[in-house]
Every structure is written in structure tokens, then in C-alpha cells.
Design a protein around this motif. Sequence first.
Motif, PDB file in Angstrom:
ATOM      1  N   LYS B 454     -10.954  -0.600 -17.757  1.00 35.99           N
ATOM      2  CA  LYS B 454     -11.614  -0.899 -18.856  1.00 35.99           C
ATOM      3  C   LYS B 454     -13.255  -0.664 -19.133  1.00 35.99           C
ATOM      4  O   LYS B 454     -13.568  -0.796 -20.262  1.00 35.99           O
ATOM      5  CB  LYS B 454     -11.432  -2.506 -18.995  1.00 35.99           C
ATOM      6  CG  LYS B 454     -10.070  -2.997 -19.249  1.00 35.99           C
ATOM      7  CD  LYS B 454      -9.593  -4.482 -19.326  1.00 35.99           C
ATOM      8  CE  LYS B 454      -8.160  -4.452 -19.240  1.00 35.99           C
ATOM      9  NZ  LYS B 454      -7.657  -5.815 -18.897  1.00 35.99           N
ATOM     10  N   THR B 455     -14.081  -0.917 -17.960  1.00 30.55           N
ATOM     11  CA  THR B 455     -15.284  -0.666 -18.059  1.00 30.55           C
ATOM     12  C   THR B 455     -15.687   0.750 -18.640  1.00 30.55           C
ATOM     13  O   THR B 455     -17.024   0.941 -18.891  1.00 30.55           O
ATOM     14  CB  THR B 455     -16.120  -0.868 -16.869  1.00 30.55           C
ATOM     15  OG1 THR B 455     -15.666   0.128 -15.738  1.00 30.55           O
ATOM     16  CG2 THR B 455     -15.916  -2.308 -16.264  1.00 30.55           C
ATOM     17  N   PRO B 458     -14.528   3.568 -24.014  1.00 27.85           N
ATOM     18  CA  PRO B 458     -15.646   3.344 -25.033  1.00 27.85           C
ATOM     19  C   PRO B 458     -15.852   2.133 -25.746  1.00 27.85           C
ATOM     20  O   PRO B 458     -16.825   1.636 -25.978  1.00 27.85           O
ATOM     21  CB  PRO B 458     -15.144   4.581 -26.089  1.00 27.85           C
ATOM     22  CG  PRO B 458     -14.062   5.355 -25.261  1.00 27.85           C
ATOM     23  CD  PRO B 458     -13.286   4.917 -24.328  1.00 27.85           C
ATOM     24  N   ALA B 459     -14.552   1.404 -25.864  1.00 26.65           N
ATOM     25  CA  ALA B 459     -14.741   0.129 -26.324  1.00 26.65           C
ATOM     26  C   ALA B 459     -15.406  -0.960 -25.444  1.00 26.65           C
ATOM     27  O   ALA B 459     -16.002  -1.909 -26.055  1.00 26.65           O
ATOM     28  CB  ALA B 459     -13.200  -0.542 -26.439  1.00 26.65           C
ATOM     29  N   ALA B 460     -15.621  -0.539 -24.276  1.00 24.76           N
ATOM     30  CA  ALA B 460     -16.549  -1.479 -23.529  1.00 24.76           C
ATOM     31  C   ALA B 460     -17.867  -1.380 -23.409  1.00 24.76           C
ATOM     32  O   ALA B 460     -18.800  -2.064 -22.987  1.00 24.76           O
ATOM     33  CB  ALA B 460     -16.163  -1.169 -22.054  1.00 24.76           C
ATOM     34  N   SER B 461     -18.510  -0.171 -24.323  1.00 28.10           N
ATOM     35  CA  SER B 461     -19.977   0.291 -24.366  1.00 28.10           C
ATOM     36  C   SER B 461     -20.484  -0.675 -25.337  1.00 28.10           C
ATOM     37  O   SER B 461     -20.125  -0.757 -26.658  1.00 28.10           O
ATOM     38  CB  SER B 461     -19.855   1.405 -24.827  1.00 28.10           C
ATOM     39  OG  SER B 461     -21.216   1.558 -24.996  1.00 28.10           O
ATOM     40  N   VAL B 462     -21.519  -1.749 -25.014  1.00 31.01           N
ATOM     41  CA  VAL B 462     -21.848  -2.515 -25.774  1.00 31.01           C
ATOM     42  C   VAL B 462     -23.081  -2.067 -26.682  1.00 31.01           C
ATOM     43  O   VAL B 462     -23.638  -2.459 -27.626  1.00 31.01           O
ATOM     44  CB  VAL B 462     -22.502  -3.827 -25.366  1.00 31.01           C
ATOM     45  CG1 VAL B 462     -21.550  -4.491 -24.581  1.00 31.01           C
ATOM     46  CG2 VAL B 462     -23.524  -3.139 -24.105  1.00 31.01           C
ATOM     47  N   GLY B 464     -22.573   1.060 -28.686  1.00 30.02           N
ATOM     48  CA  GLY B 464     -22.350   1.966 -29.674  1.00 30.02           C
ATOM     49  C   GLY B 464     -22.348   3.196 -29.311  1.00 30.02           C
ATOM     50  O   GLY B 464     -23.149   3.699 -28.079  1.00 30.02           O
ATOM     51  N   VAL B 470     -24.373   5.100 -17.279  1.00 30.39           N
ATOM     52  CA  VAL B 470     -24.158   4.410 -16.053  1.00 30.39           C
ATOM     53  C   VAL B 470     -22.646   4.014 -15.797  1.00 30.39           C
ATOM     54  O   VAL B 470     -21.673   3.506 -16.631  1.00 30.39           O
ATOM     55  CB  VAL B 470     -25.028   3.101 -16.032  1.00 30.39           C
ATOM     56  CG1 VAL B 470     -25.190   2.151 -14.758  1.00 30.39           C
ATOM     57  CG2 VAL B 470     -26.444   3.543 -16.403  1.00 30.39           C
ATOM     58  N   GLY B 471     -22.350   4.040 -14.514  1.00 29.01           N
ATOM     59  CA  GLY B 471     -20.805   3.936 -14.217  1.00 29.01           C
ATOM     60  C   GLY B 471     -20.355   2.283 -14.035  1.00 29.01           C
ATOM     61  O   GLY B 471     -21.388   1.421 -14.383  1.00 29.01           O
ATOM     62  N   ALA B 481     -30.627  -3.186 -23.496  1.00 34.62           N
ATOM     63  CA  ALA B 481     -29.370  -3.180 -23.850  1.00 34.62           C
ATOM     64  C   ALA B 481     -29.116  -4.402 -24.629  1.00 34.62           C
ATOM     65  O   ALA B 481     -28.254  -4.458 -25.533  1.00 34.62           O
ATOM     66  CB  ALA B 481     -28.254  -3.007 -22.751  1.00 34.62           C
TER      67      ALA B 481
END
Lengths: 182, 491
Positions: B454-455, B458-462, B464, B470-471, B481
Motif C-alpha cells: 500500500k505504501t 499512488p493513492a498513498a502519496s500524500v 499528489g 522515497v521508498g 510534506a
Amino acid sequence: MIRDGLWGLLVEFEDPRRLVAACARVRDAGYRRWDAHTPFPIHGMDEAMGLRGTRLPWIILGGGVTGLGAALLMIWWMNAVDYPFVIAGKPLFGLPAAVPVAFELTVLLSAFAAFFGMWLSNGLPRLHHPLFGSERFRRATSDRFFIVIEAADPQFDRARTRTLLESLGGTVVEEVTDEAED
Amino acid sequence: MNRATIAAEIDNTAYDPARPTELVLGGETFTSVTDKICGIVEKPRPPRAWYIAITVTGGLTAVLLAAVFHLITTGIGIWGVNSTVGWGWAIVNFVFWVGIGHAGTLISAILFLLRQKWRTSINRFAEAMTIFAVICAGLFPAIHVGRIWLAYWLFPLPNYQGMWPNFRSPLLWDVFAVGTYATVSVLFWYTGMVPDLAALRDRATTRWRQIVYGVFAIGWRGSHRHWHRFEKAYLILAGLATPLVLSVHSVVSFDFAVSNLPGWHTTIFPPYFVAGAVFSGFAMVGTLLVPARQWFGLKNFVTLHHLDNMNKIVLATGSMVGFAYATEFFIAWYSGNPNETFAFVNRAFGPYAWAYWIMVTCNVVSPQLFWFKRIRRSLPAMWIIYIFVNIGMWFERFVITVTSLSRDFLPSSWAYYRPTIFDVLTFAGSVGLFLTLVLLFVRYLPMVAMAEVKTVMPAASVHGGPAHPVGDYHGDIPHGAAPALGQEVRP
């Protein structure tokens, strides 16, 4: 301050982006006993929640140093002091021959320190928690994001905290009760 | 998702530096990831093929138990070892299984530190495979000592004779190296699995599942204060496991290299063994993963991009192994040492030449096919090459162990080594044990690390836009951020 079994208030989010912004607002409102619950670690949350670093690396370093020291002491004492015997003309204690075992025990004790240090400082294992009473909260390990403010927070006020949570842009606010009341 | 996308393989192997590669295909969401991965475990009964498979592998495990029982009650004379070749299949199998056990930690630790995000789909499976391989490996040194009831002498335990083990012996280093590796691998695997076990607990519908998954999830509730320490511990465990994985096969190679036998006494052994271990480990991961992704519907998670990357690693490590074989030969000639030269000429052209050329064909020639894109992306082709590599790497250990021993300095003591049926049954049984454990794993535990996958979605990226470079689980997000302390935020 547990009143009529109320343990805390939770607000649910569907989108991690909103959660991060919401956390910053709870942080700025000055709450202390609150938390965010997410199915995976979200980047930027440490800052948004105002979390500082952890002592964990120092605990792990302690484990590693203990492993290294204990290994060298053990090898030296067992092979050169308590039960000395010459084999293949090698010295009773020589550093090069001690390196593999000393390295392995350094890693082993560091890993134990990381593993047990992390779980224990997180207060786990733990058999029950008031949040497990909430049906909604079950999705915190799958696809929903939560902010929880505990009733025990000195700033907690049922109405005002509820208003704050409702203003955060979440989908729903719910009261969490502590069934195992004391 | 419609049928067409299930049936067709999506080729996401093209590399465009301007765009992050999609690591999860098929429009999966957080919800569908949980549903799919947990769904495999939650089915009331596994497919019929699973029952057939576990019957076969369980039967082989029973064969292993019977062979070991016979060994313990009779003695190692039931094996083919003789007074010249004192190390037979037991050591070959030990090194073979330990080698396979290297891929899991390489994927979970080294690729983690190198920020290879594609590892998230395969690390759980590879780590599980590592642990099962190390269990099989650990069996052989324990049973090959002959008087197994005295195996505890390997450990520095106080005893009535006032003796301590000899810490100047590589065989004792092995005990610590393999023991530490097994322990740390289990800790690392379990730590990463706790959030996923909690997901299974929260979805459990039966009392039995709630209790079992509940106990193993140790009360995890996804608290970010916990994630904060969890990520730190995970990062440090990866940092610890990285030198560890390199050390284990180095120490195993010391079993040979520290002796004075021609063909064993070479300084190239540690790096050569490590490269071979990674090579064989990736081949075994691929051997199991290619069918598993098919049968359990994991194509959106274990994509062609993942397999393509794995095949490149197989190609790289296979070439390193081939280079090491060549270097050994060169040094045998260049050193001018007649014993060393003889050992290598004997290896390639002596009585075990058949084994040597099987090894070279499987390990050096077959992975070179991965230079071709089409072969790197063809499921049947890659699976066949994985099988070749598995065979070749077993033969590598056989060649190293047996050829040097069978013809040492004294021609009058030369002998040819033949395994007996019990050697064969014990090895086949260990394969059965390994596959049984794999089958139990895919049935009862989440085989893809859901929280980690899940990380990288793309939806996990806060932030946008494209996914953050970063992994997963690194916890080293740059500032900016999130709104800084005191900064006003309006939703």
C-alpha cells in the motif's frame, strides 16, 4: 477522566492526504493523548503529529556492544583460560579467529534489542484495547484512516473536541467506550 | 476488472526515468489489496490442487522422518560416505539449502536499503522461503554428526567434562552464523508481518481465527506512534541483516577455504559462495513465485516488471559465478602449484567430469539466455531456466565437496563416492519438508506484504502528483510534506 465509560472520540478518513492535514490541526490544538491509526505508515505524519525521534537506535547500539563484548569475553575465557588446548599450532586466543563469532553475536543481540525494544516501547503485546470495541475501527488495518483523541487528555471536552473532529473533513465521528470499565 | 485484463500479461517492464514504474497494476485500491491478499487465506477451503500437493509433499516429509530415524538408529554407514570422502550429500545439501536461503534476506534487507520499491510485492514470500530453506539446511549438520544425541556439544554449554567448543574452528563459526541468520530472519519476517496479521484478525469471522491471528498480531492497531518506532526498527533490522546475509555464506565457505585441501583452500570462496547463494536463492524464489502468482491471482502485484528485475539479478549473479569458475582455473594454473592444478583438471576431466559439466551448463550457460528481453519476459522460459539453476547449484556444491576429497594428495587413498538410496531419500525428503512448509505458508499467512504494498501505491502519496521517490518504510521524509508546527491549516 473517564466519564460514563467514554474512552475517546474517533474520526474516520478515507484519504491519507486529508488525514495528514487533519493531524496537523489536532497537534496545533494542543492535544497530548491522541493518535492516528493507519493501515500503513504515511510519510509526513511524524511532522504532522509533532513526533520527535525515538531512543530505539541507542537501545540497539547497547545490544550490539553487549553482544560484541560478551562474545570476545566468552571466546577468550573458554579457549584460553578455562579449557586451554593447542590445536594446529594456533594461539589460544587470536582476534582474527574470533571475528566471525563476535560479529554474529553482535548482530544477534542488536536484532533482539531492535525487536523486543520496539514492541515493548510500543506497549505491545497487549491483549485488549478499547478501540477494538469499535466495529468501524476494524478497517484501520485495511483501508481507513483514523484520528483518536482520548477522554483522558487534559484538554478533552466532549462537545468541543467533537466539534474539532467534525471540522477536520472526515467521514464520521464516533464515541469509543471502554467496556472493561474500572 | 474484466476478464481480458486477467488473462493477458501486462508488460510494464519498459523503463521511463520521467515516470515511476507502476508496481501495482489493474487499478487496485487499498480495499482491493486487502480483499485479494486476505481472501486467499480466508477461503473456507483451499483448491483441490493444494490438497494433492500437500499429500505428495507430506508423504516426502514422512520419507525424510523415516530416513532420519534409520540413520539415527543405525549410523551414518547407511550413507555413501567412505573414509576418503567423509563429506557427502549431507554437506552438499546443507550448503545448497543455506544458499537458497539467501534470496529472502537479500530482497528484504539489501533491496530495502537500496530503495528498490519493487521488492514490496515479493519480500514476504521470499523471506518465508528463506526461513524454510534454513530449516532444511539446519537439519543436515545436526544429523550428519552421527551421534545426534551429542549434537548439543556444538553449543558452548557447561557440561560435566569441563570442555568448551573450539572457537578457532570454522565448523563452530557455522553454528553461530547459521543460528544467527535463522533467528534474525524469523524476527525480520515476523516484524513485517504483524500489521498484516492484524488485518487478518480484524477481518476474522470465526472465533478460532480471531484468537489465533489475534494472538500473533499482539494487539497491533496501526497507531502512528507505533509505526514511527516500527519503521525505525525495520530500517535498523535491514541494516543489520545486510552484512549478516553476506557473512553467512562467507562463513559456510570457510568450512572449505580454511582447510588445506587443493580446490578448497582458495581466497575467492567467500565472494564466490555469496554470489552463488544469491543466484540459487533468486532461482528458487522464481521457481515458486511464477506458479504461485498464477494460481493465487497475484498478477497485479507480482508483475512482469518484478520478474524481469529478478531475471536481471539471476543473470548478473550467474555471470559472477561463471567468472569465479574461470578465476579458479586461472589461479590453479598461474599459481604453478601442481596439486592445485591437478585438482582443477581433475574436476573438469576426471571421474566427476559429468557433474562438472552439468554444473557449467546449468549455472553459466543457461542464465546467459536472460540477455534476451523476450526470454526475461516469457514465463515458461524463465521457469525452465530457474529449474536449471536449481539443479546446477546443487551440482556446484557436489563438485566442490566430492571432487577435492575423492582425490587428495595421496593417490593410494583415492576413492570414488557413490550415494546410497538413503542419501537420495533424505534429500528428496528435505525437498518435501520445504514444499510442505511453503504450502502451509500460502494457506495460512498473507503471502504479499499488504501494508508495504500500500505504501508504494499512488493513492498513498500524500503530496499528489507522481509517487514519492522515497521508498517504503524508510521514514526519512524530507520537510515540507506536512504543515510545519504552528502553521495554520485549512481543509
